[in-house]
Design a protein around this motif. Structure first.
Motif, PDB file in Angstrom:
ATOM      1  N   UNK A 121       1.048  -1.320   0.246  1.00  0.00           N
ATOM      2  CA  UNK A 121       0.002   0.101   0.058  1.00  0.00           C
ATOM      3  C   UNK A 121       0.615   0.811   0.196  1.00  0.00           C
ATOM      4  N   UNK A 122       1.863   1.560   1.083  1.00  0.00           N
ATOM      5  CA  UNK A 122       2.803   2.324   0.886  1.00  0.00           C
ATOM      6  C   UNK A 122       3.194   2.319  -0.172  1.00  0.00           C
ATOM      7  N   UNK A 123       4.284   1.278  -1.092  1.00  0.00           N
ATOM      8  CA  UNK A 123       4.535   0.978  -2.158  1.00  0.00           C
ATOM      9  C   UNK A 123       3.630   1.861  -3.345  1.00  0.00           C
ATOM     10  N   UNK A 124       2.621   1.866  -3.979  1.00  0.00           N
ATOM     11  CA  UNK A 124       0.899   2.390  -4.293  1.00  0.00           C
ATOM     12  C   UNK A 124       1.029   3.447  -4.537  1.00  0.00           C
ATOM     13  N   UNK A 125       1.268   4.519  -3.109  1.00  0.00           N
ATOM     14  CA  UNK A 125       0.497   5.553  -2.529  1.00  0.00           C
ATOM     15  C   UNK A 125       2.569   6.652  -2.966  1.00  0.00           C
ATOM     16  N   UNK A 126       3.594   5.896  -2.861  1.00  0.00           N
ATOM     17  CA  UNK A 126       4.475   6.703  -2.544  1.00  0.00           C
ATOM     18  C   UNK A 126       5.124   6.384  -4.602  1.00  0.00           C
ATOM     19  N   UNK A 127       4.638   5.346  -5.197  1.00  0.00           N
ATOM     20  CA  UNK A 127       4.421   5.318  -6.755  1.00  0.00           C
ATOM     21  C   UNK A 127       3.784   6.798  -7.136  1.00  0.00           C
ATOM     22  N   UNK A 128       2.497   6.525  -6.654  1.00  0.00           N
ATOM     23  CA  UNK A 128       1.439   7.996  -7.045  1.00  0.00           C
ATOM     24  C   UNK A 128       2.169   9.438  -7.116  1.00  0.00           C
ATOM     25  N   UNK A 129       2.617   9.140  -5.339  1.00  0.00           N
ATOM     26  CA  UNK A 129       3.094  10.639  -5.299  1.00  0.00           C
ATOM     27  C   UNK A 129       4.264  11.705  -5.790  1.00  0.00           C
ATOM     28  N   UNK A 130       5.160  10.499  -6.562  1.00  0.00           N
ATOM     29  CA  UNK A 130       6.521  10.314  -6.982  1.00  0.00           C
ATOM     30  C   UNK A 130       6.299  11.299  -8.467  1.00  0.00           C
ATOM     31  N   UNK A 131       4.888  10.793  -9.194  1.00  0.00           N
ATOM     32  CA  UNK A 131       4.451  11.294 -10.628  1.00  0.00           C
ATOM     33  C   UNK A 131       4.693  13.151 -10.255  1.00  0.00           C
ATOM     34  N   UNK A 132       4.274  13.893  -9.780  1.00  0.00           N
ATOM     35  CA  UNK A 132       4.400  15.406  -9.183  1.00  0.00           C
ATOM     36  C   UNK A 132       5.398  16.163  -8.805  1.00  0.00           C
ATOM     37  N   UNK A 133       6.303  14.619  -7.471  1.00  0.00           N
ATOM     38  CA  UNK A 133       7.262  15.903  -6.745  1.00  0.00           C
ATOM     39  C   UNK A 133       8.183  15.564  -7.715  1.00  0.00           C
ATOM     40  N   UNK A 134       8.541  16.396  -8.995  1.00  0.00           N
ATOM     41  CA  UNK A 134       8.662  16.395 -10.231  1.00  0.00           C
ATOM     42  C   UNK A 134      10.526  16.989  -9.350  1.00  0.00           C
ATOM     43  N   UNK A 135      10.437  17.266  -7.848  1.00  0.00           N
ATOM     44  CA  UNK A 135      11.895  18.003  -7.280  1.00  0.00           C
ATOM     45  C   UNK A 135      12.246  17.086  -6.437  1.00  0.00           C
ATOM     46  N   UNK A 136      11.774  16.248  -6.304  1.00  0.00           N
ATOM     47  CA  UNK A 136      12.036  15.026  -5.177  1.00  0.00           C
ATOM     48  C   UNK A 136      12.159  15.935  -4.061  1.00  0.00           C
ATOM     49  N   UNK A 137      10.782  16.632  -3.369  1.00  0.00           N
ATOM     50  CA  UNK A 137      11.183  17.210  -2.226  1.00  0.00           C
ATOM     51  C   UNK A 137      10.283  16.699  -1.276  1.00  0.00           C
ATOM     52  N   UNK A 138       9.796  15.615  -1.437  1.00  0.00           N
ATOM     53  CA  UNK A 138       8.677  15.490  -0.378  1.00  0.00           C
ATOM     54  C   UNK A 138       9.316  14.125  -0.040  1.00  0.00           C
TER      55      UNK A 138
ATOM     56  N   UNK B 135       9.977  22.741 -17.360  1.00  0.00           N
ATOM     57  CA  UNK B 135      10.749  23.406 -17.224  1.00  0.00           C
ATOM     58  C   UNK B 135      12.318  22.994 -16.334  1.00  0.00           C
ATOM     59  N   UNK B 136      12.571  22.145 -16.106  1.00  0.00           N
ATOM     60  CA  UNK B 136      13.616  21.518 -16.012  1.00  0.00           C
ATOM     61  C   UNK B 136      14.034  20.451 -16.436  1.00  0.00           C
ATOM     62  N   UNK B 137      15.683  20.109 -16.336  1.00  0.00           N
ATOM     63  CA  UNK B 137      16.188  19.113 -17.158  1.00  0.00           C
ATOM     64  C   UNK B 137      15.489  17.813 -17.065  1.00  0.00           C
ATOM     65  N   UNK B 138      15.040  17.547 -15.983  1.00  0.00           N
ATOM     66  CA  UNK B 138      14.639  15.716 -15.989  1.00  0.00           C
ATOM     67  C   UNK B 138      13.477  15.901 -14.378  1.00  0.00           C
ATOM     68  N   UNK B 139      13.013  15.076 -14.697  1.00  0.00           N
ATOM     69  CA  UNK B 139      12.060  14.595 -13.325  1.00  0.00           C
ATOM     70  C   UNK B 139      12.969  13.955 -12.536  1.00  0.00           C
ATOM     71  N   UNK B 140      12.121  14.243 -10.743  1.00  0.00           N
ATOM     72  CA  UNK B 140      13.812  13.514 -10.185  1.00  0.00           C
ATOM     73  C   UNK B 140      13.566  12.534 -10.269  1.00  0.00           C
ATOM     74  N   UNK B 141      12.357  11.235 -10.401  1.00  0.00           N
ATOM     75  CA  UNK B 141      11.790  10.134  -9.820  1.00  0.00           C
ATOM     76  C   UNK B 141      12.021   9.541 -11.316  1.00  0.00           C
ATOM     77  N   UNK B 142      11.488  10.402 -11.926  1.00  0.00           N
ATOM     78  CA  UNK B 142      11.487   9.659 -14.054  1.00  0.00           C
ATOM     79  C   UNK B 142      11.774  10.609 -15.113  1.00  0.00           C
ATOM     80  N   UNK B 143      13.290  10.564 -14.700  1.00  0.00           N
ATOM     81  CA  UNK B 143      14.262  10.917 -16.092  1.00  0.00           C
ATOM     82  C   UNK B 143      14.041  10.567 -17.439  1.00  0.00           C
TER      83      UNK B 143
END
Length: 243
Positions: free
Chosen positions: A35-52, A124-132
């Motif tokens: 369950x945590x992995x599913x939520x983390x995967x979903x959250x990674x999509x919008x966390x382009x800078x890897x802040x969370x 506006x950034x070169x690469x997404x933090x989680x999804x280059x």
């Protein structure tokens, strides 16, 4: 390993023995981390800078399982000998969690919704933090699978070397001694096993200190103590009777 345990092992299939190694608590942990992995995967999509950092959960989940399974060896006894249980705890037990993490990660990243969110949040950034760019969609599957599995195996092994095996050598000396040819009836055999596994723990800590750039005096001190203890254990073991 007692003769009764060997008889039980002989009557059970390899698959049954393997499943018996994974406790209900471990299966529960795998479910919670799924369950945590599913939520983390979903959250990674919008966390382009890897802040969370929630996007790291899918990679970390198998390692948590491996560490837990390794520590369970301290109090759980099953029909398999210790050497096989070590391999299962580090390599096979985290595998279901690795598969779950890989599937949910790829499912979110390969979906149209996921790719649109990745594109919009990384504008506006070169690469997404989680999804280059070179790890979008299904291209991320090998990275997540082998990365998660490899890290899990390493973390499980470190748990065994630093904590589990040294503690087990003191609390369940005969079980640990079953993997050696030392005669358990010899009074010094237990001391040799305990010293050797304690030195193994110190040796692992020495390597960690050196790799992490720890204080040179600490690293050198740990190395000296490790060499002395291992030398004594080896010299004494050579003189002991064999089974």
């Amino acid at each position: 390993m007692t003769s009764s345990a060997r008889r039980v092992r002989g009557r059970q299939s390899p698959g049954r023995l393997l499943l018996d190694e994974i406790s209900p608590y471990t299966w529960g942990l795998i479910g919670l981390l799924a369950v945590a992995s599913a939520y983390g995967s979903y959250d990674s999509l919008s966390d382009a800078y890897g802040d969370r950092h929630l996007g790291q959960l899918p990679l970390a989940a198998p390692s948590v399982v491996a560490i837990w399974a390794s520590f369970e060896l301290l109090w759980r006894r099953t029909a398999l000998p210790l050497a096989q249980r070590l391999f299962i705890a580090c390599i096979l037990t985290p595998l279901p969690s690795v598969v779950v993490s890989t599937v949910v990660w790829v499912a979110f990243g390969a979906s149209g919704y996921g790719q649109d969110l990745i594109t919009s949040t990384s504008e506006g950034i070169y690469d997404h933090y989680y999804w280059p760019r070179d790890a979008l969609g299904f291209a991320a599957a090998p990275l997540m699978f082998f990365g998660g599995w490899g890290v899990a195996g390493f973390m499980g092994l470190m748990s065994l070397l630093v904590v589990v095996l040294p503690v087990k050598a003191f609390l369940a000396t005969r079980e640990v001694m079953d993997g050696t040819r030392l005669d358990p009836a010899a009074a010094t055999s237990a001391a040799v096993v305990r010293i050797a596994f304690g030195a193994m723990s110190l040796g692992t800590l020495t390597a960690i200190s050196w790799a992490a750039g720890g204080p040179a005096a600490l690293t050198l001190g740990l190395l000296v103590v490790t060499v002395v203890l291992l030398g004594w254990a080896a010299a004494t073991a050579v003189k002991l009777p064999r089974r």
